[in-house]
Write an enzyme that holds these catalytic residues in place. Structure first.
Site, short mmCIF file in Angstrom:
data_model
loop_
_atom_site.label_atom_id
_atom_site.label_comp_id
_atom_site.label_asym_id
_atom_site.label_seq_id
_atom_site.Cartn_x
_atom_site.Cartn_y
_atom_site.Cartn_z
N THR A 1 0.81 -1.22 0.00
CA THR A 1 0.00 0.00 0.00
C THR A 1 0.85 1.28 0.00
O THR A 1 0.30 2.37 -0.03
CB THR A 1 -0.93 0.03 1.23
N CYS A 2 2.15 1.14 0.01
CA CYS A 2 3.07 2.29 0.07
C CYS A 2 3.34 2.81 -1.35
O CYS A 2 3.82 2.07 -2.21
CB CYS A 2 4.37 1.86 0.74
#
Length: 105
Positions: free
Chosen positions: A8-9
């Site tokens: 999710t980064c």
């Protein structure tokens, strides 16, 4: 080449897009091998812990006082990302210096 990060980064996604040959390791679900953490702490003693993260801000003062090794074992998402291992060499983050070193800049 292994890229340790979070799926999710955004920064990890950018790095992975530039390094399609990299094997992605999600630190939240798979963790980081202790040997890699030890080497990263030795190489990046003051920058491996991401003290600007929401995980860090949610920690109590007592937890923040723990040694980095213990914190990273309990909360792998505290690691600055991405951590990239290429043929035994470690790179931390995805700035211009790392991109140039990996030939993607």
């Amino acid at each position: 080449m292994k890229l340790y990060g979070l799926k999710t980064c955004d920064t990890c996604r950018k790095a992975l897009k530039s390094l399609p040959e990299a094997e992605f390791v999600d630190v939240r679900s798979e963790g980081v091998p202790a040997a890699i953490i030890e080497r990263a702490l030795a190489q990046f003693p003051d920058s491996l812990l991401n003290t600007r993260s929401t995980t860090w801000r949610a920690l109590s003062e007592a937890d923040r006082a723990k040694e980095p090794r213990a914190l990273l074992a309990e909360h792998p998402t505290l690691m600055k990302r991405p951590l990239i291992e290429v043929e035994g060499t470690l790179y931390l983050g995805w700035d211009k210096t790392v991109q140039a070193a990996l030939g993607t800049a």
